[in-house]
Design a protein around this motif. Structure first.
Motif, PDB file in Angstrom:
ATOM      1  N   LYS A  93       7.341   3.426  -5.475  1.00 42.74           N
ATOM      2  CA  LYS A  93       6.414   4.523  -5.756  1.00 42.74           C
ATOM      3  C   LYS A  93       6.492   4.926  -7.220  1.00 42.74           C
ATOM      4  O   LYS A  93       7.552   4.918  -7.821  1.00 42.74           O
ATOM      5  CB  LYS A  93       6.731   5.732  -4.878  1.00 42.74           C
ATOM      6  CG  LYS A  93       6.330   5.526  -3.448  1.00 42.74           C
ATOM      7  CD  LYS A  93       6.483   6.780  -2.631  1.00 42.74           C
ATOM      8  CE  LYS A  93       6.011   6.464  -1.223  1.00 42.74           C
ATOM      9  NZ  LYS A  93       5.941   7.598  -0.373  1.00 42.74           N
ATOM     10  N   LYS A 137      -1.110   3.066  -3.655  1.00 43.53           N
ATOM     11  CA  LYS A 137      -2.161   3.325  -2.663  1.00 43.53           C
ATOM     12  C   LYS A 137      -3.463   2.557  -2.896  1.00 43.53           C
ATOM     13  O   LYS A 137      -3.986   1.922  -1.993  1.00 43.53           O
ATOM     14  CB  LYS A 137      -2.486   4.821  -2.618  1.00 43.53           C
ATOM     15  CG  LYS A 137      -1.312   5.686  -2.244  1.00 43.53           C
ATOM     16  CD  LYS A 137      -1.157   5.773  -0.761  1.00 43.53           C
ATOM     17  CE  LYS A 137      -0.076   6.765  -0.396  1.00 43.53           C
ATOM     18  NZ  LYS A 137       0.880   6.229   0.523  1.00 43.53           N
ATOM     19  N   LYS A 197       0.820  -1.211   0.000  1.00 44.92           N
ATOM     20  CA  LYS A 197       0.000   0.000   0.000  1.00 44.92           C
ATOM     21  C   LYS A 197       0.851   1.257   0.000  1.00 44.92           C
ATOM     22  O   LYS A 197       0.434   2.294  -0.489  1.00 44.92           O
ATOM     23  CB  LYS A 197      -0.891   0.031   1.242  1.00 44.92           C
ATOM     24  CG  LYS A 197      -2.073  -0.873   1.185  1.00 44.92           C
ATOM     25  CD  LYS A 197      -2.910  -0.660   2.441  1.00 44.92           C
ATOM     26  CE  LYS A 197      -4.076  -1.594   2.493  1.00 44.92           C
ATOM     27  NZ  LYS A 197      -4.874  -1.388   3.708  1.00 44.92           N
ATOM     28  N   LYS A 198       2.025   1.157   0.569  1.00 47.02           N
ATOM     29  CA  LYS A 198       2.894   2.326   0.646  1.00 47.02           C
ATOM     30  C   LYS A 198       3.364   2.766  -0.743  1.00 47.02           C
ATOM     31  O   LYS A 198       3.517   3.951  -1.001  1.00 47.02           O
ATOM     32  CB  LYS A 198       4.097   2.004   1.531  1.00 47.02           C
ATOM     33  CG  LYS A 198       4.895   3.204   1.939  1.00 47.02           C
ATOM     34  CD  LYS A 198       5.920   2.818   2.979  1.00 47.02           C
ATOM     35  CE  LYS A 198       6.648   4.030   3.498  1.00 47.02           C
ATOM     36  NZ  LYS A 198       7.613   3.681   4.529  1.00 47.02           N
ATOM     37  N   ARG A 242      -3.215  -1.666  -7.500  1.00 47.51           N
ATOM     38  CA  ARG A 242      -2.357  -2.811  -7.144  1.00 47.51           C
ATOM     39  C   ARG A 242      -2.774  -4.051  -7.923  1.00 47.51           C
ATOM     40  O   ARG A 242      -1.931  -4.770  -8.462  1.00 47.51           O
ATOM     41  CB  ARG A 242      -2.422  -3.095  -5.635  1.00 47.51           C
ATOM     42  CG  ARG A 242      -1.687  -2.080  -4.792  1.00 47.51           C
ATOM     43  CD  ARG A 242      -1.495  -2.566  -3.365  1.00 47.51           C
ATOM     44  NE  ARG A 242      -2.726  -2.879  -2.664  1.00 47.51           N
ATOM     45  CZ  ARG A 242      -3.481  -2.002  -2.016  1.00 47.51           C
ATOM     46  NH1 ARG A 242      -3.138  -0.724  -1.983  1.00 47.51           N
ATOM     47  NH2 ARG A 242      -4.574  -2.387  -1.393  1.00 47.51           N
TER      48      ARG A 242
END
Length: 131
Positions: A91, A57, A53-54, A62
């Protein structure tokens, strides 16, 4: 070899993931992703995905990314026979659209299959015999 993505083509247990994390024999960095690989004694490759999730988000994103990675893996698995592979998302991966993801992973698979020994994390690390 089947071109599907059944249980035998996946890393399933924490022990299998840990084996790749602890001693990868191949490391291929990409834009917003890191690919770690370790040789296995099987006739087929196995894939594990780490997309937290980091780094991505939204669960929708995902899941989309996982689908795209699995699909490109399915198409390139003949070139990757004998590898356990873990993909770690970073990210910015969610910012890529599907064609960009497919293109990026096609390049990563080719880099891994072409010359895995040169992509090792630390050349000469296996010769390190400190007690």
């Amino acid at each position: 070899m089947s071109r599907g993505f059944g249980r035998e083509k996946r890393l399933l247990t924490p022990r299998q993931f840990k084996a790749v994390f602890d001693s990868p024999s191949g490391k291929v960095p990409g834009r917003n992703v890191l690919l770690l690989a370790r040789e296995n004694d099987l006739q087929h490759p196995r894939l594990g995905l780490v997309i937290g999730k980091k780094s991505v988000k939204l669960s929708v994103e995902r899941n989309r990314i996982k689908r795209q990675i699995r699909e490109t893996f399915r198409h390139h698995q003949l070139e990757l026979a004998g590898w356990d592979i873990v993909i770690i998302a970073r990210k910015g991966l969610a910012d890529l659209d599907n064609p960009e993801l497919a293109k990026q992973f096609a390049k990563l698979w080719k880099r891994l299959s072409r010359n895995p020994a040169k992509t090792a994390a630390e050349p000469g690390a296996a010769n390190n015999t400190h007690a």
